[in-house]
Design an enzyme around this catalytic site. Structure first.
Site, PDB file in Angstrom:
ATOM      1  N   GLY A  64      47.514  45.454  26.269  1.00  0.00           N
ATOM      2  CA  GLY A  64      48.297  46.323  25.411  1.00  0.00           C
ATOM      3  C   GLY A  64      48.405  45.742  24.014  1.00  0.00           C
ATOM      4  N   GLY A 112      46.647  44.699  30.318  1.00  0.00           N
ATOM      5  CA  GLY A 112      46.408  46.127  30.441  1.00  0.00           C
ATOM      6  C   GLY A 112      44.950  46.485  30.634  1.00  0.00           C
ATOM      7  N   GLU A 135      50.479  36.920  31.209  1.00  0.00           N
ATOM      8  CA  GLU A 135      51.789  37.340  30.700  1.00  0.00           C
ATOM      9  C   GLU A 135      52.817  36.230  30.604  1.00  0.00           C
ATOM     10  OE1 GLU A 135      49.619  40.977  31.557  1.00  0.00           O
ATOM     11  OE2 GLU A 135      49.867  39.103  32.653  1.00  0.00           O
ATOM     12  N   ASP A 143      51.948  43.091  34.950  1.00  0.00           N
ATOM     13  CA  ASP A 143      52.299  44.481  35.222  1.00  0.00           C
ATOM     14  C   ASP A 143      51.016  45.275  35.470  1.00  0.00           C
ATOM     15  OD1 ASP A 143      51.424  44.482  32.553  1.00  0.00           O
ATOM     16  OD2 ASP A 143      52.814  46.065  31.954  1.00  0.00           O
TER      17      ASP A 143
END
Length: 348
Positions: A64, A112, A135, A143
């Site tokens: 992301g 992502g 992360e 995620d």
């Protein structure tokens, strides 16, 4: 220039992530466009296979757009939560896509980027692949369904990958279950052309090769011994005691956000047995709590904004992160819950 391009080539629908200078980092606009186009192609009989790849030569997708997330956090974080809601719906759609979904996981495939590739049905890595869920380095938690994917990896190898945030080779991605096939990067253009007229299975079969050995596979012994514990401090102690590569992993983990490390470990334990949609709902709860806490913002500042690589984590040690603090990340969000899961979705 559009940030994501769509075209039909023969029977192939091609998605090209088109932000090469940003290693094709995902924006909200890209996610919404992919959702719309994939939904349309699912009902288009002229499209038999879908391919996703990245523009430029640096990678499929670096994750992301965390600079945008940082800017949004300074303003309250609402746009980021909305972005995740759409992104997680995209991850769910890809996982349940009714046609072969081929992902070229060449170059960098992080965060992502894993979400738009590793949930696909035909996942291709190369000798250039560098993938992973980094992360914890920025005070966040894996995620895009990453906690579920890594919880299914052999033994405790997924726990090791998640807590250290390590960049992994294509061979390691195959070992972890994040990918299916190894194809030399120089063969990808020819493979893409073959997909225009052949089935995905036949096309990939023409170019697939035996992958190199996985480093992680050879480290299963000390990884499984150390990471079976549900206590982060105990894991670090076991890694230090094992010495060598294990001790180096302990030092790596100790440099990450202590809160993110503990919440990541708890996420991996809780996600076992859940559906992807349930996992994404859990990750959304955790992500919203990360937006409200200090470490996510501080991690992005240190790694990407100021680039001093010297984050000041709060709390600063694993011992200071209480069980109650970890538990708070998983508390229901009330009317802000992401509601992806349904009983019917388990039978699609």
């Amino acid at each position: 220039m559009a940030e994501v391009l769509f075209e039909k080539r023969g029977h192939l629908g091609v998605i090209t992530l088109n932000r090469p200078k940003a290693v094709n980092a995902l924006t909200a606009g890209m996610v919404h466009a992919m959702l719309e186009q994939l939904t349309a192609w699912a009902d288009d009989d002229a499209v038999r296979t879908v391919l996703v790849h990245g523009a430029g030569d640096r990678g499929l997708c670096a994750g992301g757009d965390i600079v945008a997330i940082y800017d949004d956090m300074l303003r309250g974080g609402d746009r980021t939560a909305d972005f995740w809601a759409a992104e997680y719906r995209l991850n769910s759609l890809i996982a349940r896509y009714p046609k072969p979904y081929v992902a070229f996981m060449d170059g960098l495939v992080l965060g992502g980027g894993v979400g738009i590739s590793a949930h696909g049905s035909v996942r291709v890595v190369t000798e250039r692949t560098r993938t992973g869920m980094p992360e914890t380095t920025i005070g966040f938690v894996p995620d895009v369904g990453g906690t579920l994917l890594l919880s299914r990896s052999p033994g405790e190898s997924g726990t090791h990958a998640a807590l250290t945030g390590a960049h992994l080779s294509g061979a390691d991605a195959l070992f972890l279950g994040l990918a299916d096939h190894f194809v030399p990067s120089e063969s990808l253009p020819a493979l893409a052309e073959a997909l225009e007229s052949s089935t995905a299975e036949a096309a990939v079969g023409r170019f697939v090769q035996e992958p190199p050995a996985s480093t992680l596979s050879g480290q299963r012994g000390w990884i499984d011994d150390a990471y079976t514990s549900g206590d982060a401090e105990e894991i670090v102690a076991r890694l230090h005691a094992a010495g060598g590569d294990a001790a180096a992993a302990a030092v790596t983990i100790e440099a990450k956000s202590p809160t993110a490390v503990k919440v990541t470990l708890e996420s991996l334990r809780r996600v076992r047995g859940l559906s992807l949609e349930e996992a994404l709902e859990q990750e959304y709860r955790v992500g919203v709590r990360c937006l409200a806490g200090p470490d996510f913002r501080e991690g992005i500042r240190a790694q990407v904004v100021d680039k001093d690589r010297n984050p000041q984590w709060k709390p600063a040690s694993l011992a200071e992160v209480s069980p109650a603090a970890v538990e708070g990340f998983f508390a229901p969000l009330g009317d802000r819950e992401l509601k992806l899961h349904s009983k019917e979705s388990d039978h699609v």
